[in-house]
Design an enzyme around this catalytic site. Sequence first.
Site, PDB file in Angstrom:
ATOM      1  N   GLU A 491      16.853 154.502  45.069  1.00 38.84           N
ATOM      2  CA  GLU A 491      16.372 154.604  46.438  1.00 38.84           C
ATOM      3  C   GLU A 491      15.397 155.760  46.550  1.00 38.84           C
ATOM      4  OE1 GLU A 491      19.751 154.908  49.017  1.00 38.84           O
ATOM      5  OE2 GLU A 491      20.604 152.985  48.371  1.00 38.84           O
ATOM      6  N   HIS A 513      19.802 151.456  53.533  1.00 38.99           N
ATOM      7  CA  HIS A 513      20.947 152.379  53.442  1.00 38.99           C
ATOM      8  C   HIS A 513      21.287 152.982  54.810  1.00 38.99           C
ATOM      9  CE1 HIS A 513      23.232 155.118  50.408  1.00 38.99           C
ATOM     10  NE2 HIS A 513      23.943 154.866  51.486  1.00 38.99           N
TER      11      HIS A 513
END
Length: 630
Positions: A491, A513
Amino acid sequence: MIAVGRKYVFDFDSTLTRVEALDVLAEMTLQGRVEREEIIKEIQHITNLGIDGDISFTESLERRIKLLGANKKHLEPLVKELRKKISKSIASNKEFFEKYSEDIYVISCGFKEFIDPIVKEYNIPSERVYANTFDFDADGNIIGFDEDNVLASHNGKIECLRQLDLDGEVQVIGDGYSDYVMREAGIAHKFFAYTENVHREKAASNADHITPNLDEFLFVNKLPRNISYPKNRIKILLLENVHPIAFDNLSEDGFSVELIDRSLSEEELIEKVKGVHVLGIRSKTQISPKVLDAANKLLVVGAFCIGTTQIDLDYCQKKGVVVFNAPYSNTRSVVELAIGQIIMLMRNIFPRSVEIHQGHWNKTANNSKEVRGKNLGIVGYGNIGKQLSVLAEAIGMRVYYYDLEDRLALGNAIKCSSLEDLLNVSDVVSLHIDDSKNNLNFIGEREFNQMRDGAILINLSRGFVVDIPAMVNALKTKKLAGAAVDVYPEEPASNGPFKTALQGIPNVILTPHIGGSTEEAQMNIADFVPNKIMDYINSGNTVDALNFPNIRLPKQNNAHRFLHIHRNLPGVMARINDEFAHYEMNISGQYLSTNKELGYVITDLDKDYNKKVIQALKKVENTIKFRVLY
């Protein structure tokens, strides 16, 4: 040892109390009047003009009394109200006032009628209180003040202190113009700007020392105090845009807090963390051994999230740094998102939404199903898994779960003895497993083949637990009818471009997320983690710490508390207690807890002790950290 020849001169309003007494009196006397708020604002404005020296004190006093319309009968309830408004750090350091009462004076432009009863409780007699007095008419109305009193005139405090002609060093503690001019006039040696209740720039800029609380003043002067180290000297650094409530909670408790709205690189953090006592992070900041080696004063790391893979917990433990996280605070948020995604995927809503956005009308019931009566398989039956179990059952789903630990079922949930059994029976599989490295590719090609044809997968746990190429293949071959993914193997550290092989596949919900990212969850986290931090800093409690033995103790009165962190090796406790015995320390309570690597002992001792014991305890072999709490 009592300092010889030193005298302490305190202001009253906004120093010993949190308020200006005449402002409080105004709120009482003007009750019920239509113009009440307007008059109170005018009184406060006049008060500030006088405090900053913009008008003479005599003029300020005359104008306020005229607006007040007060009577002698108001003074008793005023005193009662002021007792509730003693400054927080003043109230917690009553011992100083009792022990040094003969050296403490109150010089105030307020009035003895309400000051005397308050300071009497702090062992300051009326003869050491210098203040104005009211004039009353026959009906008890306050009509003025004793204009012959030196404190009724402009710069009256200067003349008052000059007439007292005190011996030794004179220190003035106050918040306004009338306080610092005593030092400017040369009749006081030091002026401490007291900013606990109000920060007046004129006073602060003319101070020898800014003292945000009495603890700081006592610390600087090496006087007895409630806590060993002033909280304003404890530096807290909060990164990654932690919710403002965390800043407020920690600041209100007296700590010095700095907010930064992004994560820092290792190099940046190594430089920034020097001198920091508490570090607050979220998921993107990496707490590496290099960072911890640079953190020369670090006591606590607070993770404002659930996961802690970004923190080297073992090295934190080795350095004596306690780590707290927020394992429960965003549970509801994650569960609600899972429920919403299950419904959206079962109804095939997202493909229909995309079509409408593209200008295409496709009203159809194909592949649109109710969730009622469907089987939900929950992998990981912890806090999130259990709450999902309850909500899913409430909307009519049959719940199955699998967990490596032996966990009792809630409601009608059925425990599966193996992951394969759960995958075979589930229409929807929701992953809620931890961030252990052992869970890499926990769901891969083999597990997808064990799932029902047309099943749905929800991953709100960790990105690396699913083999992404295998998942893409399962979606493209229709083995999976849909999926929702909130977490990814890699990420980005900040918002911007992002690529994943899952993009563009129909009936796949992709989110960045944000499973636990609701306003409520962030507020809960911003409340929970600071409370754990404050509990450790203020009392030594380590309940819910991730890497420390857990101890919870009540705060003791009339005692000192020593916190000793050491390597868990034979003989360390014996050597600690040998030092206590050598210095004839009277132990009122001692609590030890250990884990495999670490020993943590809290010792409560009588107030008076030989200060040499502190250095002796720091030198005990295998000591990691030691501090005196209060």
